[in-house]
Write a protein that holds these residues in place. Structure first.
Motif, mmCIF file in Angstrom:
data_model
loop_
_atom_site.group_PDB
_atom_site.id
_atom_site.type_symbol
_atom_site.label_atom_id
_atom_site.label_comp_id
_atom_site.label_asym_id
_atom_site.label_seq_id
_atom_site.Cartn_x
_atom_site.Cartn_y
_atom_site.Cartn_z
ATOM 1 N N HIS A 177 0.893 -1.144 -0.225
ATOM 2 C CA HIS A 177 0.021 0.202 -0.141
ATOM 3 C C HIS A 177 0.904 1.233 -0.009
ATOM 4 C CE1 HIS A 177 -3.491 2.725 0.752
ATOM 5 N NE2 HIS A 177 -2.728 3.133 1.847
ATOM 6 N N GLN A 178 1.967 1.198 0.982
ATOM 7 C CA GLN A 178 3.111 2.413 0.735
ATOM 8 C C GLN A 178 3.491 2.706 -0.732
ATOM 9 O OE1 GLN A 178 5.609 1.745 3.978
ATOM 10 N NE2 GLN A 178 4.122 1.971 5.463
ATOM 11 N N LYS A 179 3.916 1.536 -1.181
ATOM 12 C CA LYS A 179 4.511 1.517 -2.661
ATOM 13 C C LYS A 179 3.375 2.323 -3.755
ATOM 14 C CE LYS A 179 6.940 -2.363 -3.060
ATOM 15 N NZ LYS A 179 7.532 -3.546 -3.786
ATOM 16 N N SER A 180 2.287 1.813 -3.638
ATOM 17 C CA SER A 180 1.342 2.175 -4.645
ATOM 18 C C SER A 180 0.746 3.560 -4.197
ATOM 19 C CB SER A 180 -0.036 1.190 -4.640
ATOM 20 O OG SER A 180 -0.599 1.271 -3.356
ATOM 21 N N THR A 181 0.877 3.965 -3.032
ATOM 22 C CA THR A 181 0.382 5.287 -2.652
ATOM 23 C C THR A 181 1.803 6.360 -2.979
ATOM 24 O OG1 THR A 181 -0.621 4.626 -0.792
ATOM 25 C CG2 THR A 181 0.127 7.037 -0.793
ATOM 26 N N ALA A 182 2.882 5.751 -3.047
ATOM 27 C CA ALA A 182 4.150 6.819 -3.603
ATOM 28 C C ALA A 182 3.997 6.862 -4.911
ATOM 29 C CB ALA A 182 5.341 5.951 -3.077
ATOM 30 N N HIS A 183 3.594 5.833 -5.737
ATOM 31 C CA HIS A 183 3.558 5.854 -7.115
ATOM 32 C C HIS A 183 2.445 6.737 -7.504
ATOM 33 C CE1 HIS A 183 6.557 3.180 -8.148
ATOM 34 N NE2 HIS A 183 6.047 2.313 -7.424
ATOM 35 N N ALA A 184 1.486 6.666 -6.860
ATOM 36 C CA ALA A 184 0.075 7.558 -7.006
ATOM 37 C C ALA A 184 0.383 8.967 -6.901
ATOM 38 C CB ALA A 184 -0.865 7.040 -6.256
ATOM 39 N N TRP A 185 0.989 9.204 -5.753
ATOM 40 C CA TRP A 185 1.467 10.819 -5.563
ATOM 41 C C TRP A 185 2.255 11.311 -6.769
ATOM 42 C CZ3 TRP A 185 -0.706 14.322 -2.789
ATOM 43 C CH2 TRP A 185 -1.399 13.905 -1.664
ATOM 44 N N LYS A 186 3.378 10.482 -7.079
ATOM 45 C CA LYS A 186 4.117 10.892 -8.001
ATOM 46 C C LYS A 186 3.722 11.151 -9.446
ATOM 47 C CE LYS A 186 8.361 9.377 -10.454
ATOM 48 N NZ LYS A 186 9.336 8.277 -10.554
ATOM 49 N N ALA A 187 2.436 10.357 -9.787
ATOM 50 C CA ALA A 187 1.623 10.258 -11.062
ATOM 51 C C ALA A 187 0.883 11.643 -10.938
ATOM 52 C CB ALA A 187 0.842 8.961 -11.301
ATOM 53 N N ASN A 188 0.212 11.689 -9.922
ATOM 54 C CA ASN A 188 -0.725 13.137 -9.556
ATOM 55 C C ASN A 188 -0.083 14.282 -9.726
ATOM 56 O OD1 ASN A 188 -2.956 11.408 -9.370
ATOM 57 N ND2 ASN A 188 -2.986 11.428 -7.149
ATOM 58 N N LYS A 189 1.385 14.244 -9.050
ATOM 59 C CA LYS A 189 2.245 15.395 -9.129
ATOM 60 C C LYS A 189 2.477 15.694 -10.653
ATOM 61 C CE LYS A 189 6.803 17.206 -7.707
ATOM 62 N NZ LYS A 189 7.903 17.109 -7.129
ATOM 63 N N HIS A 190 2.905 14.521 -11.464
ATOM 64 C CA HIS A 190 3.216 14.935 -13.064
ATOM 65 C C HIS A 190 1.756 15.316 -13.571
ATOM 66 C CE1 HIS A 190 4.699 14.212 -16.810
ATOM 67 N NE2 HIS A 190 3.567 13.522 -17.099
ATOM 68 N N ASN A 191 0.670 14.847 -13.335
ATOM 69 C CA ASN A 191 -0.535 15.331 -14.039
ATOM 70 C C ASN A 191 -0.749 16.522 -13.452
ATOM 71 O OD1 ASN A 191 -0.629 12.619 -15.286
ATOM 72 N ND2 ASN A 191 -1.926 11.983 -13.713
#
Length: 107
Positions: free
Chosen positions: A30-44
């Motif tokens: 869950h921590q890994k997927s949350t980190a990826h989601a934050w990174k993707a949201n930042k890019h978007n």
């Protein structure tokens, strides 16, 4: 099998330890997927902010440039779609079409 209190306690401890390990591993994922989601949201969000700032500076001159760019991208998408459709045809389908055409020509 004769279950004694000691064996039941051992089984209970194993089950509890298994649940704890499972919850821990799930939390890591869950921590890994949350980190990826934050990174993707930042890019978007960065892309969205660039588009917003570009829209604010839109004029008749750069609208034509944007329109041409959009038209070019749509053309590219249509070409890619056509290639995908053609590639999906198998050799057997092509041979069937060729056989039908040769039969029609022979008649």
């Amino acid at each position: 099998m004769n279950l004694t209190v000691r064996k039941l306690k051992i089984i209970l401890v194993i089950v509890i330890v298994g649940f704890c390990v499972g919850i821990y591993l799930q939390d890591l994922q869950h921590q890994k997927s949350t980190a990826h989601a934050w990174k993707a949201n930042k890019h978007n969000l960065e892309r969205f902010n660039k588009i917003t700032s570009f829209n604010k500076s839109m004029s008749a001159a750069n609208w034509q440039k944007m329109k041409d760019s959009i038209q070019g991208e749509l053309d590219t998408l249509m070409i890619l779609r056509f290639r995908k459709e053609v590639d999906s045809l198998t050799i057997a389908n092509l041979e069937t079409v060729q056989n039908l055409n040769t039969k029609k020509i022979a008649q």
